[in-house]
Write a protein that holds these residues in place. Structure first.
Motif, PDB file in Angstrom:
ATOM      1  N   ASP A   1       0.868  -1.187   0.000  1.00 25.31           N
ATOM      2  CA  ASP A   1       0.000   0.000   0.000  1.00 25.31           C
ATOM      3  C   ASP A   1       0.897   1.227   0.000  1.00 25.31           C
ATOM      4  OD1 ASP A   1      -1.710   2.092   0.601  1.00 25.31           O
ATOM      5  OD2 ASP A   1      -2.865   0.961   2.066  1.00 25.31           O
ATOM      6  N   THR A   2       0.891   1.960  -1.095  1.00 24.84           N
ATOM      7  CA  THR A   2       1.804   3.095  -1.215  1.00 24.84           C
ATOM      8  C   THR A   2       1.287   4.353  -0.519  1.00 24.84           C
ATOM      9  OG1 THR A   2       0.830   3.797  -3.303  1.00 24.84           O
ATOM     10  CG2 THR A   2       2.668   2.248  -3.422  1.00 24.84           C
ATOM     11  N   THR A   3       0.074   4.294   0.025  1.00 34.76           N
ATOM     12  CA  THR A   3      -0.536   5.484   0.610  1.00 34.76           C
ATOM     13  C   THR A   3      -0.443   5.509   2.125  1.00 34.76           C
ATOM     14  OG1 THR A   3      -2.102   5.574  -1.220  1.00 34.76           O
ATOM     15  CG2 THR A   3      -2.664   6.817   0.771  1.00 34.76           C
ATOM     16  N   THR A   4      -0.745   4.386   2.748  1.00 38.78           N
ATOM     17  CA  THR A   4      -0.783   4.344   4.202  1.00 38.78           C
ATOM     18  C   THR A   4      -0.585   2.900   4.626  1.00 38.78           C
ATOM     19  OG1 THR A   4      -2.063   4.974   6.169  1.00 38.78           O
ATOM     20  CG2 THR A   4      -3.295   4.100   4.288  1.00 38.78           C
ATOM     21  N   TRP A   5      -0.954   2.587   5.859  1.00 40.10           N
ATOM     22  CA  TRP A   5      -0.915   1.200   6.308  1.00 40.10           C
ATOM     23  C   TRP A   5      -2.143   0.943   7.184  1.00 40.10           C
ATOM     24  CZ3 TRP A   5      -0.637  -1.533  10.915  1.00 40.10           C
ATOM     25  CH2 TRP A   5      -0.619  -0.745  12.080  1.00 40.10           C
ATOM     26  N   GLY A   6      -2.448  -0.342   7.360  1.00 43.52           N
ATOM     27  CA  GLY A   6      -3.524  -0.703   8.264  1.00 43.52           C
ATOM     28  C   GLY A   6      -4.856  -0.959   7.599  1.00 43.52           C
ATOM     29  N   ARG A   7      -4.897  -0.848   6.287  1.00 42.16           N
ATOM     30  CA  ARG A   7      -6.166  -1.065   5.598  1.00 42.16           C
ATOM     31  C   ARG A   7      -6.370  -2.553   5.314  1.00 42.16           C
ATOM     32  NH1 ARG A   7      -6.562   3.931   1.367  1.00 42.16           N
ATOM     33  NH2 ARG A   7      -4.554   3.157   0.581  1.00 42.16           N
ATOM     34  N   LYS A   8      -7.606  -2.995   5.456  1.00 39.64           N
ATOM     35  CA  LYS A   8      -7.930  -4.406   5.312  1.00 39.64           C
ATOM     36  C   LYS A   8      -8.564  -4.748   3.965  1.00 39.64           C
ATOM     37  CE  LYS A   8     -10.524  -4.572   8.972  1.00 39.64           C
ATOM     38  NZ  LYS A   8     -11.403  -5.139  10.029  1.00 39.64           N
ATOM     39  N   GLU A   9      -8.872  -3.740   3.178  1.00 41.10           N
ATOM     40  CA  GLU A   9      -9.559  -3.973   1.908  1.00 41.10           C
ATOM     41  C   GLU A   9      -8.546  -4.155   0.786  1.00 41.10           C
ATOM     42  OE1 GLU A   9     -10.039  -1.270   3.808  1.00 41.10           O
ATOM     43  OE2 GLU A   9     -11.805  -1.964   4.886  1.00 41.10           O
ATOM     44  N   ALA A  10      -8.687  -5.227   0.044  1.00 41.91           N
ATOM     45  CA  ALA A  10      -7.718  -5.561  -0.998  1.00 41.91           C
ATOM     46  C   ALA A  10      -7.616  -4.470  -2.063  1.00 41.91           C
ATOM     47  CB  ALA A  10      -8.089  -6.896  -1.633  1.00 41.91           C
ATOM     48  N   GLN A  11      -8.706  -3.789  -2.342  1.00 45.83           N
ATOM     49  CA  GLN A  11      -8.689  -2.795  -3.425  1.00 45.83           C
ATOM     50  C   GLN A  11      -7.817  -1.593  -3.097  1.00 45.83           C
ATOM     51  OE1 GLN A  11     -11.430  -3.746  -1.724  1.00 45.83           O
ATOM     52  NE2 GLN A  11     -12.781  -2.016  -1.275  1.00 45.83           N
ATOM     53  N   ASN A  12      -7.409  -1.439  -1.840  1.00 47.11           N
ATOM     54  CA  ASN A  12      -6.551  -0.322  -1.455  1.00 47.11           C
ATOM     55  C   ASN A  12      -5.077  -0.573  -1.725  1.00 47.11           C
ATOM     56  OD1 ASN A  12      -8.619   1.389  -0.445  1.00 47.11           O
ATOM     57  ND2 ASN A  12      -8.699   0.173   1.422  1.00 47.11           N
ATOM     58  N   TYR A  13      -4.732  -1.785  -2.072  1.00 46.34           N
ATOM     59  CA  TYR A  13      -3.333  -2.141  -2.268  1.00 46.34           C
ATOM     60  C   TYR A  13      -2.942  -2.010  -3.733  1.00 46.34           C
ATOM     61  CZ  TYR A  13      -3.099  -3.419   2.568  1.00 46.34           C
ATOM     62  OH  TYR A  13      -3.107  -3.357   3.934  1.00 46.34           O
ATOM     63  N   ASP A  14      -1.749  -1.443  -3.946  1.00 45.08           N
ATOM     64  CA  ASP A  14      -1.344  -1.051  -5.280  1.00 45.08           C
ATOM     65  C   ASP A  14      -0.551  -2.130  -6.022  1.00 45.08           C
ATOM     66  OD1 ASP A  14      -0.847   1.630  -3.301  1.00 45.08           O
ATOM     67  OD2 ASP A  14      -2.165   1.884  -5.031  1.00 45.08           O
ATOM     68  N   PHE A  15       0.175  -2.933  -5.281  1.00 45.33           N
ATOM     69  CA  PHE A  15       1.017  -3.946  -5.902  1.00 45.33           C
ATOM     70  C   PHE A  15       0.818  -5.286  -5.206  1.00 45.33           C
ATOM     71  CE2 PHE A  15       3.042  -0.948  -8.540  1.00 45.33           C
ATOM     72  CZ  PHE A  15       3.276   0.185  -7.795  1.00 45.33           C
ATOM     73  N   TRP A  16       0.863  -6.344  -6.012  1.00 43.96           N
ATOM     74  CA  TRP A  16       0.624  -7.694  -5.521  1.00 43.96           C
ATOM     75  C   TRP A  16       1.651  -8.657  -6.074  1.00 43.96           C
ATOM     76  CZ3 TRP A  16      -3.449  -8.978  -2.251  1.00 43.96           C
ATOM     77  CH2 TRP A  16      -4.392  -7.967  -2.031  1.00 43.96           C
ATOM     78  N   GLY A  17       1.950  -9.676  -5.273  1.00 48.67           N
ATOM     79  CA  GLY A  17       2.745 -10.777  -5.767  1.00 48.67           C
ATOM     80  C   GLY A  17       1.869 -11.811  -6.453  1.00 48.67           C
ATOM     81  N   GLN A  18       2.501 -12.867  -6.935  1.00 51.66           N
ATOM     82  CA  GLN A  18       1.784 -13.926  -7.641  1.00 51.66           C
ATOM     83  C   GLN A  18       1.165 -14.945  -6.685  1.00 51.66           C
ATOM     84  OE1 GLN A  18       1.217 -14.087 -11.071  1.00 51.66           O
ATOM     85  NE2 GLN A  18       1.909 -11.985 -10.790  1.00 51.66           N
ATOM     86  N   GLY A  19       1.612 -14.953  -5.445  1.00 52.40           N
ATOM     87  CA  GLY A  19       1.042 -15.848  -4.454  1.00 52.40           C
ATOM     88  C   GLY A  19       1.853 -17.116  -4.255  1.00 52.40           C
ATOM     89  N   THR A  20       1.683 -17.697  -3.080  1.00 53.11           N
ATOM     90  CA  THR A  20       2.313 -18.970  -2.761  1.00 53.11           C
ATOM     91  C   THR A  20       1.275 -19.854  -2.068  1.00 53.11           C
ATOM     92  OG1 THR A  20       4.220 -20.023  -1.674  1.00 53.11           O
ATOM     93  CG2 THR A  20       3.244 -18.141  -0.533  1.00 53.11           C
ATOM     94  N   GLN A  21       1.230 -21.121  -2.477  1.00 52.18           N
ATOM     95  CA  GLN A  21       0.206 -22.032  -1.977  1.00 52.18           C
ATOM     96  C   GLN A  21       0.582 -22.580  -0.607  1.00 52.18           C
ATOM     97  OE1 GLN A  21      -2.865 -23.225  -3.492  1.00 52.18           O
ATOM     98  NE2 GLN A  21      -3.140 -24.010  -1.404  1.00 52.18           N
ATOM     99  N   VAL A  22      -0.356 -22.514   0.313  1.00 50.63           N
ATOM    100  CA  VAL A  22      -0.217 -23.144   1.636  1.00 50.63           C
ATOM    101  C   VAL A  22      -1.341 -24.155   1.770  1.00 50.63           C
ATOM    102  CG1 VAL A  22      -0.371 -22.787   4.124  1.00 50.63           C
ATOM    103  CG2 VAL A  22       0.890 -21.152   2.699  1.00 50.63           C
ATOM    104  N   THR A  23      -0.964 -25.405   2.048  1.00 46.70           N
ATOM    105  CA  THR A  23      -1.947 -26.469   2.222  1.00 46.70           C
ATOM    106  C   THR A  23      -1.720 -27.124   3.575  1.00 46.70           C
ATOM    107  OG1 THR A  23      -1.999 -26.879  -0.159  1.00 46.70           O
ATOM    108  CG2 THR A  23      -2.915 -28.582   1.274  1.00 46.70           C
ATOM    109  N   VAL A  24      -2.762 -27.175   4.385  1.00 48.84           N
ATOM    110  CA  VAL A  24      -2.673 -27.758   5.717  1.00 48.84           C
ATOM    111  C   VAL A  24      -3.562 -28.989   5.749  1.00 48.84           C
ATOM    112  CG1 VAL A  24      -2.914 -27.370   8.188  1.00 48.84           C
ATOM    113  CG2 VAL A  24      -2.336 -25.455   6.668  1.00 48.84           C
ATOM    114  N   SER A  25      -2.954 -30.130   6.001  1.00 50.43           N
ATOM    115  CA  SER A  25      -3.706 -31.384   6.048  1.00 50.43           C
ATOM    116  C   SER A  25      -4.132 -31.701   7.473  1.00 50.43           C
ATOM    117  CB  SER A  25      -2.858 -32.519   5.491  1.00 50.43           C
ATOM    118  OG  SER A  25      -1.712 -32.713   6.296  1.00 50.43           O
ATOM    119  N   SER A  26      -5.268 -32.389   7.591  1.00 49.74           N
ATOM    120  CA  SER A  26      -5.790 -32.713   8.924  1.00 49.74           C
ATOM    121  C   SER A  26      -5.248 -34.042   9.428  1.00 49.74           C
ATOM    122  CB  SER A  26      -7.307 -32.762   8.888  1.00 49.74           C
ATOM    123  OG  SER A  26      -7.741 -33.690   7.926  1.00 49.74           O
TER     124      SER A  26
END
Length: 123
Positions: free
Chosen positions: A98-123
């Motif tokens: 977030d290039t403007t501030t910090w502490g926001r919970k809404e995804a649309q407020n964030y300017d840059f994103w990574g591609q993601g990494t998968q986390v899988t938790v088995s029971s």
């Protein structure tokens, strides 16, 4: 243009731990940073965020007390330590800036994103 690259995801049993890392292509001075996650068929949801200095952070209720967000400003790194993982934590985890501030919970407020990494938790 900021590039964010996540790493550290994987398969882990319930109760286990993982540490996610996010590397930025430029200095993130003044940027608020956050982790979000998205499970199949679900909307992207906020997990945790941290101020540009790293001195303040905020968590979703679902991960409070189990996850810890931190950052290494000189190395342009952000981390998410995840302990006591549960099957409900299974998702793709994204780093965001977030290039403007910090502490926001809404995804649309964030300017840059990574591609993601998968986390899988088995029971």
């Amino acid at each position: 243009q900021v590039q964010l690259v996540e790493s550290g995801g994987g398969l882990v049993q319930a109760g286990g731990s993982l540490r996610l890392s996010c590397t930025a292509s430029i200095r993130m001075n003044g940027y608020g940073m956050a982790w979000f996650r998205q499970a199949p068929g679900e909307e992207r949801e906020f997990v945790a965020c941290i101020s540009w200095s790293g001195r303040a952070s905020y968590y979703a209720d679902s991960v409070q007390g189990r996850f810890t967000i931190s950052r290494d400003v000189p190395r342009n790194m952000v981390y998410l330590q995840m302990n006591d993982l549960k099957p409900g934590d299974t998702a793709i985890y994204y780093c965001a800036a977030d290039t403007t501030t910090w502490g926001r919970k809404e995804a649309q407020n964030y300017d840059f994103w990574g591609q993601g990494t998968q986390v899988t938790v088995s029971s």
